[in-house]
Design a protein around this motif. Structure first.
Motif, short mmCIF file in Angstrom:
data_model
loop_
_atom_site.label_atom_id
_atom_site.label_comp_id
_atom_site.label_asym_id
_atom_site.label_seq_id
_atom_site.Cartn_x
_atom_site.Cartn_y
_atom_site.Cartn_z
N ILE A 40 0.90 -1.33 0.05
CA ILE A 40 -0.02 -0.07 -0.03
C ILE A 40 0.92 1.12 -0.15
CG2 ILE A 40 -1.73 1.37 1.33
CD1 ILE A 40 -2.86 -1.32 2.26
N GLY A 41 1.89 1.15 0.78
CA GLY A 41 2.86 2.36 0.81
C GLY A 41 3.45 2.70 -0.53
N GLU A 42 3.89 1.57 -1.20
CA GLU A 42 4.93 1.66 -2.42
C GLU A 42 3.72 2.17 -3.53
OE1 GLU A 42 5.77 -2.14 -3.51
OE2 GLU A 42 7.24 -2.48 -1.90
N LYS A 43 2.55 1.87 -3.45
CA LYS A 43 1.48 2.50 -4.44
C LYS A 43 1.20 4.02 -3.92
CE LYS A 43 -3.23 2.14 -6.10
NZ LYS A 43 -3.52 3.43 -5.93
N ARG A 44 1.25 4.42 -2.82
CA ARG A 44 0.91 5.70 -2.30
C ARG A 44 2.36 6.39 -2.81
NH1 ARG A 44 -1.82 8.21 1.62
NH2 ARG A 44 -1.06 10.04 2.33
N LYS A 64 4.47 5.96 -5.36
CA LYS A 64 4.20 5.90 -7.05
C LYS A 64 3.19 6.88 -7.49
CE LYS A 64 3.70 3.04 -10.98
NZ LYS A 64 3.31 1.37 -11.28
N ASP A 65 2.17 7.08 -6.77
CA ASP A 65 0.81 7.80 -7.02
C ASP A 65 1.60 9.41 -6.87
OD1 ASP A 65 -0.73 5.83 -7.61
OD2 ASP A 65 -1.79 6.11 -5.57
N LEU A 66 2.35 9.78 -5.85
CA LEU A 66 2.66 10.93 -5.82
C LEU A 66 4.25 11.34 -6.63
CD1 LEU A 66 2.52 13.81 -4.41
CD2 LEU A 66 4.11 12.89 -2.49
N PHE A 67 5.13 10.62 -6.84
CA PHE A 67 6.41 10.73 -7.31
C PHE A 67 6.34 10.09 -8.81
CE2 PHE A 67 7.33 11.51 -2.92
CZ PHE A 67 7.72 12.93 -2.91
N GLY A 68 5.60 9.13 -9.06
CA GLY A 68 5.65 8.43 -10.29
C GLY A 68 6.53 7.22 -10.51
N ASP A 69 6.76 6.58 -11.53
CA ASP A 69 7.71 5.73 -12.06
C ASP A 69 9.34 6.31 -11.80
OD1 ASP A 69 6.08 3.53 -11.74
OD2 ASP A 69 5.30 3.98 -13.71
N GLY A 96 5.62 2.52 9.07
CA GLY A 96 5.19 3.48 8.42
C GLY A 96 5.22 3.68 7.13
N MET A 97 4.57 4.48 6.21
CA MET A 97 4.74 4.76 4.94
C MET A 97 4.80 6.38 4.39
SD MET A 97 0.46 4.53 3.47
CE MET A 97 0.44 2.63 4.10
N LEU A 98 4.72 6.66 3.33
CA LEU A 98 5.15 8.17 3.06
C LEU A 98 4.03 8.95 3.75
CD1 LEU A 98 6.53 10.06 0.97
CD2 LEU A 98 4.78 9.91 -0.57
N PHE A 99 4.40 9.98 4.35
CA PHE A 99 3.99 11.03 5.17
C PHE A 99 3.18 10.88 6.37
CE2 PHE A 99 3.30 13.56 1.19
CZ PHE A 99 4.82 13.86 1.03
N ALA A 100 3.19 9.31 6.92
CA ALA A 100 2.86 9.04 8.17
C ALA A 100 3.42 9.91 8.92
CB ALA A 100 2.89 7.55 8.50
N HIS A 101 3.09 10.14 9.94
CA HIS A 101 3.81 11.40 10.91
C HIS A 101 3.43 11.31 12.27
CE1 HIS A 101 -0.05 13.41 9.77
NE2 HIS A 101 0.00 13.76 10.93
N PHE A 102 4.53 11.82 13.15
CA PHE A 102 4.11 11.72 14.80
C PHE A 102 4.01 13.15 15.07
CE2 PHE A 102 8.30 10.69 13.81
CZ PHE A 102 9.19 11.67 14.65
N CYS A 103 3.29 13.61 15.90
CA CYS A 103 3.17 14.93 16.19
C CYS A 103 3.82 15.40 17.48
CB CYS A 103 1.68 15.33 16.60
SG CYS A 103 0.47 14.99 15.53
N PHE A 139 8.06 12.74 10.29
CA PHE A 139 7.29 12.10 9.37
C PHE A 139 8.21 10.85 8.76
CE2 PHE A 139 9.17 15.47 6.95
CZ PHE A 139 9.53 14.87 5.85
N ASN A 140 7.58 10.09 8.10
CA ASN A 140 8.18 9.01 7.29
C ASN A 140 8.61 9.61 5.74
OD1 ASN A 140 8.48 6.85 9.29
ND2 ASN A 140 6.57 6.78 9.21
N SER A 141 9.42 9.43 5.17
CA SER A 141 9.61 9.83 3.74
C SER A 141 9.34 8.47 2.75
CB SER A 141 11.02 10.22 3.56
OG SER A 141 11.96 9.12 3.76
N GLY A 142 8.89 7.44 3.28
CA GLY A 142 8.53 6.38 2.53
C GLY A 142 8.25 5.15 3.32
N ASN A 143 8.33 3.83 2.73
CA ASN A 143 8.08 2.66 3.88
C ASN A 143 9.34 2.65 5.00
OD1 ASN A 143 5.67 1.95 2.61
ND2 ASN A 143 6.71 0.44 1.21
N HIS A 144 8.68 2.40 6.03
CA HIS A 144 9.83 2.64 7.23
C HIS A 144 9.38 1.33 8.24
CE1 HIS A 144 12.44 4.71 10.15
NE2 HIS A 144 11.40 4.29 11.01
N VAL A 145 10.33 0.84 8.95
CA VAL A 145 10.16 -0.18 10.09
C VAL A 145 11.17 0.27 10.99
CG1 VAL A 145 10.32 -2.52 10.88
CG2 VAL A 145 9.45 -2.01 8.21
#
Length: 528
Positions: free
Chosen positions: A176-180, A182-187, A260-267, A367-373
């Protein structure tokens, strides 16, 4: 009787009704049974819902394309240029393979002015990441209220955290994170530069009308294995003063994972009980942190409260107090707004195999800049003790329950000194249950104050003719043996007051709030 014809028109499904006379003209169709009629109506509703969903997707995609074409606000680039980097440490093999508590203690005075620090292990530290997660239960993050009318340029917003409807495996979540991404930054053949991703994060947060992202935060579990050696997060807490407690507190004494995935964030927040925290990036894209030192905590809280001065719910009790507002961990504020108010903020980019250590009362967000563990746990060093006492008073003031029983910690530390085998080890400079002579001496001062306070309370009870007796174990939380004050939620480990004959645990108070017990003869219950 009426007849019905179902046809698909260009504008969508239609249901045509005609009278008995028209029935013959329509081909003599017989009336449908009520069951067939209901089935057809359900089909029509399904098709109409699909059409609505399609239109919503098209509108959402159109907004995304429009936002991509929008010019980026100048304040974002200025903020990136002005943000200084957080301090970074690179321990040698010898330093890293020693006691992590001693190493962190040796650099704490250098990291405190930043609020946090980054630790880059030697190249030989390459442990395997083995998450023991059955599923990742996500929280849906979405924007609730946004403020963007700052003269300096910037944005502040509140985030809601709703539990997701289902859990994912780590692999499913990352797809799901990879698709997100790709939707923003393309291939892209290569991942875009981090500066561009950071720009897109703040641009999205300041312009999006329907932002949401699923974040697997605070997931109980660990990816640490024995190859982590002394830096195994499963044992970090027990090597510190938290080793005095036997309680299993997820995320505090036991690690939690953050998938986390792209733009998942902690306040913006600092740790429970103002503890230290250590966060490790097991793998994936970098995580961007913003940190601020403890000495500017009042300025940060005042700035955040002022930012929401026109909030629709500004008169709600949870909005009137900046401390309560931030304790909910739902407020994000761009560093540009804080820096314009004189609050120093530093950036730390945590890449794979790197640690971030936050200091006591050091506010942090990111925030996360992509998929992250990632994985994190708390710990406490001797220099934390004054912050621990301060946090205890803060919790009492706000009516929030403390994660740690400070009175229990103090009494446990005292018991170590009274046992000759452990006292001998302490005299030799060794650490026992995470405690050393320095931390024991600091906690001993707290014990002296608590004993004096209890003696005065018992003397007061005697002067009033009130009974003083032993404290029964708490039945509501037998594992923790905690008795909470019914007014301020303070954990009354040593002593509490109640009305004689009372059996309601919610009608027990700390000494400061005994007046709220109402009518009746008081009695004092003590543990020691």
């Amino acid at each position: 009787a009426k007849g019905y014809i179902f046809r698909i028109a260009a504008q969508g499904p239609q249901l045509i009704t005609f009278g008995a006379g028209e029935a013959g003209a329509a081909g003599g169709q017989r009336a449908m049974s009520s069951r067939e009629e209901l089935k057809m109506m359900e089909q029509i509703k399904m098709m109409e819902e699909k059409e609505r969903q399609k239109r919503r997707r098209e509108e959402k995609n159109a907004l995304k394309e429009q936002r991509k074409k929008m010019a980026r606000a100048p304040w974002i680039g200025r903020m990136q240029d002005e943000l200084p980097e957080c301090i970074t440490f690179r321990p040698t093999e010898e330093e890293f393979n020693g006691d992590p508590m001693e190493y962190i203690k040796s650099i704490s005075h250098l990291a405190a002015p930043f609020g946090a620090c980054k630790i880059i292990p030697p190249d030989s530290f390459r442990p395997e990441c083995v998450p023991n997660l059955r599923s990742v239960q996500t929280k849906l993050q979405s924007l609730l209220h946004r403020v963007d009318d700052f003269e300096c340029g910037g944005v502040a917003f509140q985030t809601s955290h709703r539990m997701g409807a289902k859990g994912y495996s780590v692999g499913e979540y990352q797809k799901i994170g990879e698709k997100r991404f790709k939707d923003l930054f393309g291939d892209l053949e290569h991942e875009p530069p981090l500066r561009l991703i950071e720009q897109e994060f703040w641009h999205t947060m300041s312009t999006s009308q329907a932002f949401s992202v699923q974040y697997g935060s605070d997931v109980e579990g660990t990816a640490c294995i024995d190859s982590f050696g002394p830096w195994d997060l499963r044992s970090i807490a027990s090597k510190s003063l938290l080793g005095l407690l036997d309680n299993h507190i997820a995320g505090v004494t036991a690690p939690m994972m953050y998938v986390g995935m792209l733009f998942a964030h902690f306040c913006w927040h600092y740790e429970d009980n103002a503890l230290y925290s250590i966060n490790y990036n097991h793998g994936g894209s970098p995580k961007v942190w913003y940190v601020s030192p403890a000495e500017h905590i009042e300025g940060l809280e005042a700035t955040v409260q002022h930012a929401f001065r026109n909030h629709p719910d500004r008169y709600h009790p949870m909005m009137c107090d900046a401390a309560k507002l931030l304790m909910r961990k739902t407020v994000m504020c761009s560093p540009s707004v804080l820096m314009a108010s004189g609050v120093p903020v530093y950036r730390a980019v945590q890449r794979e195999r790197e640690f971030i250590v936050t200091m006591p009362r050091g506010y942090h967000s990111g925030f996360n800049s992509g998929n992250h563990v990632g994985e994190a746990v708390n710990f406490a060093l001797s220099c934390w003790v004054p912050y621990g006492f301060l946090s205890m008073q803060r919790y009492r003031t706000t009516g929030s329950m403390s994660c740690l029983d400070m009175e229990r910690m103090i009494c446990r530390a005292a018991s170590l000194c009274s046992e000759e085998p452990t006292a001998a080890l302490l005299r030799q400079g060794k650490r026992v249950r995470g405690s050393d002579t320095e931390s024991i001496s600091l906690l001993a001062k707290g014990l002296s104050l608590l004993m004096t306070w209890q003696e005065r309370l018992v003397a007061w009870a005697g002067s009033k003719g009130y009974e003083v007796r032993g404290m029964p174990p708490s039945s509501s939380e037998a594992a923790l043996d905690r008795q909470l004050c019914g007014c301020c939620n303070h954990i009354c480990h040593m002593v509490y007051l109640q009305v004689e004959g009372n059996t309601n645990e919610n009608r027990r108070m700390c000494a400061e709030h005994g007046e709220y017990l109402g009518e009746g003869r008081r009695e004092v219950l003590v543990r020691y």
